[in-house]
Each structure stands twice: as C-alpha cells, then as structure tokens.
Design a protein around this motif. Structure first.
Motif, mmCIF file in Angstrom:
data_model
loop_
_atom_site.group_PDB
_atom_site.id
_atom_site.type_symbol
_atom_site.label_atom_id
_atom_site.label_comp_id
_atom_site.label_asym_id
_atom_site.label_seq_id
_atom_site.Cartn_x
_atom_site.Cartn_y
_atom_site.Cartn_z
ATOM 1 N N TYR A 3 37.530 46.814 40.650
ATOM 2 C CA TYR A 3 38.851 46.340 39.623
ATOM 3 C C TYR A 3 38.525 47.003 38.360
ATOM 4 C CZ TYR A 3 42.727 43.411 38.036
ATOM 5 O OH TYR A 3 43.998 43.014 37.508
ATOM 6 N N HIS A 4 37.487 46.498 37.689
ATOM 7 C CA HIS A 4 37.181 47.284 36.276
ATOM 8 C C HIS A 4 35.761 47.800 36.217
ATOM 9 C CE1 HIS A 4 39.935 43.512 35.884
ATOM 10 N NE2 HIS A 4 40.357 44.321 35.163
ATOM 11 N N GLY A 5 35.092 47.670 37.142
ATOM 12 C CA GLY A 5 33.980 48.550 37.454
ATOM 13 C C GLY A 5 32.589 47.647 36.967
ATOM 14 N N TRP A 6 32.483 46.473 36.897
ATOM 15 C CA TRP A 6 31.342 45.593 36.531
ATOM 16 C C TRP A 6 30.443 45.798 37.813
ATOM 17 C CZ3 TRP A 6 31.401 40.303 33.648
ATOM 18 C CH2 TRP A 6 32.257 40.347 32.781
ATOM 19 N N CYS A 15 33.689 38.714 41.968
ATOM 20 C CA CYS A 15 33.125 39.230 40.659
ATOM 21 C C CYS A 15 33.134 38.207 39.550
ATOM 22 C CB CYS A 15 34.173 40.432 40.457
ATOM 23 S SG CYS A 15 33.387 41.165 39.029
ATOM 24 N N HIS A 49 33.618 38.659 36.816
ATOM 25 C CA HIS A 49 34.579 39.091 35.556
ATOM 26 C C HIS A 49 36.133 38.396 35.923
ATOM 27 C CE1 HIS A 49 37.323 42.338 33.551
ATOM 28 N NE2 HIS A 49 37.198 41.387 32.649
ATOM 29 N N ARG A 50 36.551 38.847 37.012
ATOM 30 C CA ARG A 50 38.092 38.139 37.416
ATOM 31 C C ARG A 50 38.257 38.077 38.825
ATOM 32 N NH1 ARG A 50 41.578 41.178 32.469
ATOM 33 N NH2 ARG A 50 40.363 40.371 30.825
ATOM 34 N N GLY A 51 37.184 37.835 39.593
ATOM 35 C CA GLY A 51 37.285 37.347 41.032
ATOM 36 C C GLY A 51 37.494 38.256 42.165
ATOM 37 N N MET A 52 37.614 39.560 41.672
ATOM 38 C CA MET A 52 37.697 40.624 42.704
ATOM 39 C C MET A 52 36.588 40.575 43.743
ATOM 40 S SD MET A 52 39.538 43.260 43.435
ATOM 41 C CE MET A 52 39.692 44.660 44.391
ATOM 42 N N CYS A 78 32.278 46.700 41.305
ATOM 43 C CA CYS A 78 33.421 45.933 41.392
ATOM 44 C C CYS A 78 34.574 47.050 41.422
ATOM 45 C CB CYS A 78 33.709 44.940 40.365
ATOM 46 S SG CYS A 78 35.393 44.091 40.732
HETATM 47 FE FE1 FES Z 1 35.367 42.719 38.866
HETATM 48 FE FE2 FES Z 1 37.123 42.892 36.744
HETATM 49 S S1 FES Z 1 37.340 41.773 38.399
HETATM 50 S S2 FES Z 1 35.280 43.799 37.192
#
Ligand code: FES
Ligand code: FE
Length: 450
Positions: free
Chosen positions: A115-118, A93, A95-98, A113
């Motif tokens: 984790y935070h839904g992007w 991702c 955003h932060r790698g998920m 994603c």
């Molecule tokens: Fe994917 Fe935050 S790591 S939305």
C-alpha cells in the motif's frame, strides 16, 4: 486458572453458552455449528488462546523461507528469520491494515507492504518507511510499529502458534498427545518432511463438523465409507474397524492406536520386526528407529502404533497402515491437516503428504501415492467425509434443523491408564469426542484452563 477474557454469560438472545451442552446426557446443540455469534466468540476465545498449527518445519528449511497461513481468521506469515528461528507474524500492516504479504510461499529478507511501502524484516521489525523524513520529520519511532508476533513452538515437526502470553507451553498443552505425535513423525533420526505444498480446498461446512469427526469418530467408517468395505479395502466385519486402543485427554486431544500385539500373539504376523509394518518405513529405517527411540518408546510404537489422531482444536494427523481383517500386509501413508475456519458455514482444509526424509525415493513416492488415493483432495475416503460435512450443514439451515441436538451417548467403562492419557481399548465409542466437546465448552465459557 486465570480468566483472561470477561466471558459474556449470555448470547444476545439470552442463551447461556453452557445451555448449548447437556453434560449429563452427552448432547451438543446444533446451534454451535450455525450461529455467527458463537463463531465470533470462538475466534477470540478458542483461536486466541489455543496452540494452533500453521505448518511444518520442513516447509521453511532456510532463513528467509516463509508461508502465508492463518490462526483462525487472523492471517499470519510463518517465516524463518536470519538466525534460523521460526517467527509467526501477524500479516496486517502496522500503518493502515493492509496485508503485508500477498503470496502464499517464498523466500525473502523483507516484507514490503504494497500500500505505502512500509518494510518489515523477518522478525517483524519495521526497518524502513518511504519518505520518512518528509512525512514524519523525526517523529516516527519505528520500534513501536513492529508486526505482532505469536508464540512459536513445534512438536513432531509441526509448527504451532499461540497469541496468548499466559497460555501454558505447547508441551503442557499437548500433555500425553506430545508422545504420540513424536512417535508418529520423529521415529527416525531424519524424521519426516512434507512432500510439497499442502493440497487446499474449501467447502461449505462449519469447521467443527470436520474437527468433530477426526476427534475419534471411527463409528462412521463402515457406513459412510461403504464403497471401501464393498471393494474389499476394509473388513466387512464392522467390529474389526473399531478395534484398537482409543486414547483421550482432558485437553481434548485424541489418538487411536492400532493393536499390532494381537496380530503377533495370533501368529498372523510373520515379521520379526513389527516396526517394519509402519507406514512409510523400510527394514533399514526400522533398524534406525530402534536405535533412535528409547526401548520403551520403540516397544510402544511397534506394538501399538498411533494411526489417526488430533490435537485440539483443529489439527489432525495420520500415520496409518490400516491392516485388513487378516492383518496381512497393506500400504500406508503419512499426513497431517489443518482445518481453517472461514465463517460459520465455510471451512478450508490444508492437507500435507509426508514421508521419511531418509526413505528411498520409491518408498517416498509410494507413500505419497497412497495418500493421494485415500485422503488426498480427490481421495476415495476424503470425498465421502467432505460430503457428510456439507450435507449436515445444509440440513441445519432451517429453524427446525438448528434446534436439533447432536448425540454422543456411546459410553465406555472407566478408562485404564496403562498408557499415557485415558485408555479405552476396543470399540471407538464417543468418549474421546466427548472429551473434546467438554474442552470446547470449558474454553468458550471460561477462557479455558491455563
Ligand atoms: Fe501498509 Fe500503509 S497500509 S504501508
Ligand atoms: Fe471418514
């Protein structure tokens, strides 16, 4: 040639990568199978610049279909976008790698994603972000957060990806291997399709121990697969196993052609159409293949069909109907496999059974059965091979074992060039494997020819 990476001249203990190959005596240091530093360098240099197979077109026939795979250690989604084009997206991702995609196969319009839904579309574009205004006001330029994409190209239905923008095209990369790959899997109008998802297994061995064998080691057959010899499935004449024509290329690819011309010349083959002898082919499909292929390609396929082959560095295919010693009828199968590295002493193998899309159901079924019994996960041949890779890795654990060298000194005379690639008729000596090792070290020391 351009060098993309600044090659470290030496490993941290002072050893130069080039010191691990003895080009004159055709030896390779066992250290390449065990050293974590070399493994990391492979990820960057080899898997970062080569065309790496990730699956087959028929796995994702419709828009939105996807499979989760990897290029080296990098996880990717292989997905068909809404326009029907294949995309290979990094599964990390923005955003932060998920890992954005958490399942192995499916159909979707978006990847969200966990984790935070992007949320990304099937072209990797970031299309929505939860609470975007509250979190970022007007300050988020979504176009900057697309998922990275690898270049995509296919040959013989196999999908390849490459991260390197400056690498040559897949066609150029494959060189002469492209012809043989097409002759194996695109010999009829419908071509081949996968029978289902790949069989997967992991074993404790460096990925190159598997790769090395498939790059042309026919020599092990009579010994390691002894039970097949004793069972009468393979000729008791070790020389018979080595017959054929071995094709090598500077790119490190290898193709082993069976020599059906000999059988025809000796009258052992009573078929009027040699294409009918190929794995998974019926008389009807043989007639279609004659129409589908150019006459030169049809002649090559009928006289010297590809049997086992590899594309450097880690994809291997079978289109084989190994003839017994008397060249009488035998069954065959179609398959390809990808060796995925998971650490210096760990590999995962993904292995597919294939069949002709237009073959009758009973022929398709028989082709798959042949695969399962031979080179399926529990197949009689496959088990022998994997046992050897694991045993070698174990033997190299100690400080003495790691200092040993692997020998590739069985040389043939200068190759012919009647067929595309270097032609070595007769016994499969070490020439093709040695081409692959030279290619490996060229890439590892220079970033590889481009
Ligand atoms: Fe994917 Fe935050 S790591 S939305
Ligand atoms: Fe084997």
């Amino acid at each position: 040639m351009t060098i993309l990476h600044e090659p470290p001249t030496r490993l941290s203990d002072g050893t130069h990568i080039e010191d691990l190959i003895d080009r004159e005596n055709r030896m390779v240091a066992a250290r390449v199978f065990t050293d974590p530093e070399i493994y990391e360098l492979e990820q960057e240099r080899l898997f970062g610049s080569s065309w790496i197979a990730v699956g087959h077109e028929s796995e994702i026939p419709d828009p939105g279909d996807f499979v989760a795979r990897s290029i080296g250690e990098d996880p990717v989604m292989v997905v068909r976008n809404r326009a029907g084009q294949i995309r290979i997206l990094l599964n990390v991702c923005s955003h932060r790698g998920m890992g954005v995609c958490r399942i192995g196969v499916g159909t979707t319009r978006y990847f969200t994603c966990p984790y935070h839904g992007w949320k990304y579309d099937t072209d990797g574009r970031l299309v929505s972000v939860p609470a975007e205004r509250s979190m970022y006001g007007d300050g988020l330029d979504r176009s900057r957060f697309s998922l990275p994409q690898a270049r995509v190209a296919t040959c013989g239905g196999i999908i390849f990806g490459n991260w390197d923008e400056n690498a040559p095209s897949l066609e150029e990369y494959l060189g002469p291997a492209a012809l043989y790959l097409r002759l194996s899997f695109e010999r009829t109008p419908g071509g081949v399709v996968v029978a289902g998802p790949p069989a997967r297994f992991t074993i404790e061995a460096n990925w190159k121990l598997a790769a090395d064998q498939f790059q042309g080691d026919a020599y092990h057959t009579a010994m390691l697969h002894r039970s097949m010899v004793e069972g009468g499935y393979v000729s008791t004449d070790p020389e018979a196993i080595l017959r054929g024509i071995n094709i090598g290329t500077v790119g490190g690819h290898h193709i082993r052609l069976l020599d059906f011309r000999r059988a025809t010349a000796t009258g052992a083959d009573e078929l009027t159409e040699p294409l009918e002898k190929l794995a998974g082919i019926t008389p009807e499909l043989a007639a279609l293949a004659r129409e589908h292929l150019s006459s030169a390609d049809a002649d090559l396929l009928s006289g010297l069909p590809p049997s086992t082959a590899n594309v450097f560095p880690n994809v291997f295919w079978f289109s084989t109907r190994v003839p017994p010693a008397d060249f009488g009828p035998s069954e065959g199968f179609l398959s390809f496999r990808i060796i995925v590295p998971h650490g210096p002493a760990h590999l995962e193998q993904l292995s597919w059974a294939l069949y002709e899309k237009d073959a009758p159901a009973e022929v398709q079924e028989r082709t798959v059965q042949n695969y399962v019994q031979t080179f399926g996960t529990g197949g009689v041949w496959e088990q022998d091979d994997t046992e050897a890779w694991v045993a070698i890795q174990r033997a190299l654990r100690g400080p003495k074992g790691r200092q040993r060298w692997f020998h590739y000194g069985a040389r043939s005379a200068d190759p012919g060039d009647e067929l595309p690639g270097f032609n070595w008729p007769g016994p499969a000596r070490d020439d093709c494997q040695w081409l692959a090792w030279q290619r490996y070290f060229d890439v590892m020391t220079q970033g590889g020819p481009r």
